[in-house]
Write a protein that holds these residues in place. Structure first.
Motif, PDB file in Angstrom:
ATOM      1  N   ILE A 197       7.407  18.875  -7.452  1.00  0.00           N
ATOM      2  CA  ILE A 197       6.770  18.423  -6.224  1.00  0.00           C
ATOM      3  C   ILE A 197       7.818  17.709  -5.367  1.00  0.00           C
ATOM      4  CG2 ILE A 197       4.853  17.105  -5.250  1.00  0.00           C
ATOM      5  CD1 ILE A 197       3.757  17.004  -8.207  1.00  0.00           C
ATOM      6  N   PRO A 198       8.275  18.314  -4.278  1.00  0.00           N
ATOM      7  CA  PRO A 198       9.221  17.615  -3.396  1.00  0.00           C
ATOM      8  C   PRO A 198       8.495  16.530  -2.594  1.00  0.00           C
ATOM      9  CG  PRO A 198       8.778  19.821  -2.571  1.00  0.00           C
ATOM     10  CD  PRO A 198       8.014  19.676  -3.846  1.00  0.00           C
ATOM     11  N   VAL A 199       9.127  15.359  -2.460  1.00  0.00           N
ATOM     12  CA  VAL A 199       8.533  14.234  -1.742  1.00  0.00           C
ATOM     13  C   VAL A 199       9.591  13.552  -0.880  1.00  0.00           C
ATOM     14  CG1 VAL A 199       6.706  13.758  -3.420  1.00  0.00           C
ATOM     15  CG2 VAL A 199       8.920  12.683  -3.697  1.00  0.00           C
TER      16      VAL A 199
ATOM     17  N   ARG B 265       0.851  -1.196   0.000  1.00  0.00           N
ATOM     18  CA  ARG B 265       0.000   0.000   0.000  1.00  0.00           C
ATOM     19  C   ARG B 265       0.880   1.237   0.000  1.00  0.00           C
ATOM     20  NH1 ARG B 265      -4.970  -0.231   0.580  1.00  0.00           N
ATOM     21  NH2 ARG B 265      -5.298   1.822   1.419  1.00  0.00           N
ATOM     22  N   PHE B 266       0.310   2.343  -0.452  1.00  0.00           N
ATOM     23  CA  PHE B 266       0.989   3.624  -0.281  1.00  0.00           C
ATOM     24  C   PHE B 266      -0.036   4.692   0.059  1.00  0.00           C
ATOM     25  CE2 PHE B 266      -0.004   3.596  -4.798  1.00  0.00           C
ATOM     26  CZ  PHE B 266      -0.365   4.905  -5.082  1.00  0.00           C
ATOM     27  N   GLU B 267       0.430   5.664   0.813  1.00  0.00           N
ATOM     28  CA  GLU B 267      -0.395   6.802   1.208  1.00  0.00           C
ATOM     29  C   GLU B 267       0.337   8.078   0.823  1.00  0.00           C
ATOM     30  OE1 GLU B 267      -0.661   6.326   5.438  1.00  0.00           O
ATOM     31  OE2 GLU B 267      -2.357   4.956   5.294  1.00  0.00           O
ATOM     32  N   ILE B 268      -0.388   9.000   0.224  1.00  0.00           N
ATOM     33  CA  ILE B 268       0.179  10.310  -0.093  1.00  0.00           C
ATOM     34  C   ILE B 268      -0.356  11.291   0.928  1.00  0.00           C
ATOM     35  CG2 ILE B 268       0.281  12.158  -1.794  1.00  0.00           C
ATOM     36  CD1 ILE B 268       0.176  10.032  -3.950  1.00  0.00           C
ATOM     37  N   LEU B 269       0.557  11.973   1.615  1.00  0.00           N
ATOM     38  CA  LEU B 269       0.189  12.888   2.697  1.00  0.00           C
ATOM     39  C   LEU B 269       0.645  14.309   2.398  1.00  0.00           C
ATOM     40  CD1 LEU B 269       1.641  10.125   4.206  1.00  0.00           C
ATOM     41  CD2 LEU B 269       0.319  11.161   5.990  1.00  0.00           C
ATOM     42  N   ARG B 270      -0.119  15.267   2.864  1.00  0.00           N
ATOM     43  CA  ARG B 270       0.286  16.671   2.851  1.00  0.00           C
ATOM     44  C   ARG B 270      -0.076  17.249   4.210  1.00  0.00           C
ATOM     45  NH1 ARG B 270      -2.489  20.247  -1.262  1.00  0.00           N
ATOM     46  NH2 ARG B 270      -1.321  19.036  -2.733  1.00  0.00           N
TER      47      ARG B 270
ATOM     48  N   VAL C 178       4.540   7.267  -8.279  1.00  0.00           N
ATOM     49  CA  VAL C 178       4.846   6.439  -7.109  1.00  0.00           C
ATOM     50  C   VAL C 178       4.483   4.980  -7.370  1.00  0.00           C
ATOM     51  CG1 VAL C 178       4.241   6.033  -4.690  1.00  0.00           C
ATOM     52  CG2 VAL C 178       4.693   8.353  -5.484  1.00  0.00           C
ATOM     53  N   ARG C 179       3.334   4.739  -8.001  1.00  0.00           N
ATOM     54  CA  ARG C 179       2.909   3.367  -8.299  1.00  0.00           C
ATOM     55  C   ARG C 179       3.931   2.668  -9.205  1.00  0.00           C
ATOM     56  NH1 ARG C 179      -1.563   0.620  -7.834  1.00  0.00           N
ATOM     57  NH2 ARG C 179      -2.824   2.421  -7.302  1.00  0.00           N
ATOM     58  N   ALA C 180       4.448   3.370 -10.213  1.00  0.00           N
ATOM     59  CA  ALA C 180       5.430   2.776 -11.121  1.00  0.00           C
ATOM     60  C   ALA C 180       6.698   2.387 -10.372  1.00  0.00           C
ATOM     61  CB  ALA C 180       5.756   3.744 -12.250  1.00  0.00           C
TER      62      ALA C 180
ATOM     63  N   ARG D 136       4.727   5.599   2.968  1.00  0.00           N
ATOM     64  CA  ARG D 136       4.127   6.920   3.194  1.00  0.00           C
ATOM     65  C   ARG D 136       4.910   7.935   2.381  1.00  0.00           C
ATOM     66  NH1 ARG D 136       0.797   6.959   8.165  1.00  0.00           N
ATOM     67  NH2 ARG D 136       0.929   9.211   7.971  1.00  0.00           N
ATOM     68  N   VAL D 137       4.195   8.669   1.549  1.00  0.00           N
ATOM     69  CA  VAL D 137       4.795   9.664   0.665  1.00  0.00           C
ATOM     70  C   VAL D 137       4.379  11.044   1.170  1.00  0.00           C
ATOM     71  CG1 VAL D 137       5.016  10.454  -1.707  1.00  0.00           C
ATOM     72  CG2 VAL D 137       4.551   8.036  -1.247  1.00  0.00           C
TER      73      VAL D 137
END
Length: 174
Positions: A94-96, A38-43, A152-154, A65-66
């Motif tokens: 977009i910085p991550v 799983r992944f989560e994108i957070l701001r 991110v998925r790739a 966690r991104v």
């Protein structure tokens, strides 16, 4: 009545949604990370999107966690500053940062850790109407989020393939 009509006309536009023309994937690879399911994108600590990776959620997989930093507009065509017809390209930086269980993950292709990463996304925007404000208004937030999900998925799918190779052969992938 005339003033109300002028105010409303500044909010009306016609044209397709912004189209993603290129998506620079993050530099980070997840070759030595555990399997990610799983992944989560957070701001700002708030989850914007949470998705699973692969055919089904694996019980042994981890959650990536991104954390998304402040998005910066790096390129804007001059044609997008016109009030009636806007047609041109815009590019965002977009910085991550990537973490699993609170620990930073992600490395370059030569397996050097990458603390902070960046995703660049370019869009083409065409719209017609009387616009007095910036073309990067709220319409771009959803497009930027979709571009991040794609990037991110790739990277996760590639990292999971490399992790499977390592598991099958007992070696680290090149």
């Amino acid at each position: 009545m005339l003033c109300l009509g002028l105010v409303l006309s500044t909010q009306v536009s016609f044209g397709p949604a912004p189209k993603l023309t290129s998506n620079a994937y993050p530099e980070s690879h997840f070759f030595r990370a555990p399997r990610i399911s799983r992944f989560e994108i957070l701001r700002d600590g708030r989850v914007l999107r949470s998705e699973s990776v692969g055919q089904s959620e694996s019980a042994d997989g981890k959650t990536l966690r991104v954390a998304m930093g402040t998005t910066k507009l790096t390129h804007l065509d001059d044609s997008l500053r016109r009030p009636l017809v806007q047609d041109g390209a815009l590019t965002f930086r977009i910085p991550v940062t990537f973490t699993i269980d609170g620990k930073p993950v992600g490395e370059s292709t030569v397996l050097q850790p990458i603390a902070d990463d960046t995703i660049h996304a370019s869009f083409h925007l065409s719209r017609y109407g009387w616009y007095l404000h910036d073309p990067t208004d709220g319409r771009m937030d959803a497009c930027l989020l979709d571009a991040m999900v794609t990037a991110v998925r790739a990277r996760i799918e590639d990292g999971n393939r490399q992790t499977e190779i390592k598991r099958l052969h007992g070696t680290y992938p090149r």
